[in-house]
Design an enzyme around this catalytic site. Structure first.
Site, mmCIF file in Angstrom:
data_model
loop_
_atom_site.group_PDB
_atom_site.id
_atom_site.type_symbol
_atom_site.label_atom_id
_atom_site.label_comp_id
_atom_site.label_asym_id
_atom_site.label_seq_id
_atom_site.Cartn_x
_atom_site.Cartn_y
_atom_site.Cartn_z
ATOM 1 N N SER A 131 -63.415 37.009 -7.532
ATOM 2 C CA SER A 131 -63.016 37.241 -5.592
ATOM 3 C C SER A 131 -62.417 35.452 -5.308
ATOM 4 C CB SER A 131 -64.991 36.634 -5.422
ATOM 5 O OG SER A 131 -64.556 36.839 -4.086
ATOM 6 N N HIS A 157 -69.410 40.180 0.320
ATOM 7 C CA HIS A 157 -68.305 41.246 0.076
ATOM 8 C C HIS A 157 -69.369 43.135 0.772
ATOM 9 C CE1 HIS A 157 -66.402 39.879 -2.117
ATOM 10 N NE2 HIS A 157 -66.460 38.546 -2.705
#
Length: 363
Positions: free
Chosen positions: A98, A225
């Protein structure tokens, strides 16, 4: 080839551990401060006071890599490696979880460490802003918060896909839930408002024996997300990064110095615009780390192992459990020193082997 990995947002920075490394490696960090400009020390002071900030985590992992790079080049000098021999042993591929994917971009010299700090924090500000906008738009009261839960089951065959099927079945009653991270076939992370997550808990615990639910820290209550909530962050984040590249006159750069395995789909980016686009898109959709493992295990030949940069050893543990690689931590003074000794021995052995082969050819 060697894999270098970087941790994501939420990875804890231990300030005492970081300070110990900096004090013990003062000569190396003096070079790092010189290399990155005098204001880098201001970033360090910020990290000490704000160790959980996204900008702090991204900068910290970049500093670990810079220490790795300086130490490695010192070993090359000590062993009197030629430029060609250095080139032959510096084939790298990068993987970040990420936020760590942004650190991968910074390692490719696309922007400064200060820019890295600013982009990381801007991305977080966008996620906070659009999570709040979602709650307001759907007329949810001020006490409603997005939470993150880690789900794990040792008996599951493919927990992420099984959870996804379950979510599709309860979508009409629990619309806010999304799978944020697919970290292994036995574990995933979901985001959603607490009311919807409790519905998932009831449904999932009857279907998955020994399911363990761990409520994770989420201080800003971001819908990490979650594409339903965060899809609107893509355009402003993409524009922000490209504006920085234009200011740095790097907007015409085409090929990456080091390829990046993307969290979006596990594919390898070798071009700058592909890597940036995949990072931006994955900032608002599921991190598919299991597909990154597939690329590592089935596509690449990583003969020189994985060096997992700090802070923390979270990514080290994921790579060690899921990839068929020799894995090394680079996250504390002990692990840094242990790796450097192993690397010295490895490179010394390579040089001795090259010398033997050269001597045999001359006979």
């Amino acid at each position: 080839m060697r894999l270098i990995t970087f941790p994501g947002q939420g990875t804890p920075i231990s300030v005492p551990i970081l300070k110990t490394i900096i004090e013990s490696k003062s000569k190396q960090f003096s070079k790092i401060l010189t290399r990155n400009g005098p204001k880098t020390n201001d970033l360090l002071q910020y990290i000490y006071k704000n160790p959980s900030s996204p900008g702090s985590i991204a900068v910290c992992s970049n500093l670990f890599y810079q220490l790795y790079d300086i130490e490695l080049n010192q070993i090359y000098r000590d062993l009197q490696y030629t430029n060609q021999m250095k080139h032959d042993t510096q084939d790298l591929i990068l993987l970040g979880h990420s936020l760590g994917e942004l650190t991968c971009l910074s390692i490719n010299q696309l922007f400064s460490i200060r820019d890295l700090f600013n982009i990381a924090n801007y991305r977080n500000e966008l996620m906070v802003k659009y999570t709040e906008k979602y709650l307001v738009a759907h007329k949810m009261n001020h006490s409603t918060k997005f939470e993150m839960w880690a789900l794990s089951s040792p008996r599951a065959d493919d927990l992420p896909n099984q959870i996804l099927t379950l979510l599709n079945n309860i979508r009409h009653t629990a619309p806010t839930i999304s799978i944020a991270n697919v970290n292994s076939i036995k574990q995933c992370v979901v985001t959603g408002v607490i009311e919807d997550l409790e519905k998932l808990r009831i449904e999932s615990q009857t279907k998955f024996p020994r399911l363990r639910v761990t409520e994770l820290t989420n201080p800003n209550n971001v819908a990490f997300h979650n594409s339903t909530v965060l899809r609107p962050i893509q355009e402003p984040l993409y524009d922000y990064i490209w504006d920085i590249l234009k200011l740095n006159q790097n907007h015409t750069a085409t090929k990456l110095d080091y390829p990046i395995i993307g969290n979006l789909d596990g594919r390898i980016s070798t071009f700058v615009h592909h890597a940036i686009e995949r990072f931006v898109r994955c900032s608002s959709t599921t991190v598919k780390f299991t597909e990154c493992y597939d690329t590592i295990n089935e596509v690449l030949e990583i003969k020189d192992g994985a060096v997992n940069m700090g802070p923390s050893n979270v990514i080290y543990n994921l790579i060690k459990r899921n990839c068929d690689l020799d894995c090394y931590e680079f996250s504390s003074l002990d692990t840094v020193n242990n790796f450097n000794q192993l690397e010295m021995d490895r490179l010394k052995g390579i040089k001795e082997q090259v010398a033997r082969e050269s001597a045999e050819k001359q006979i």
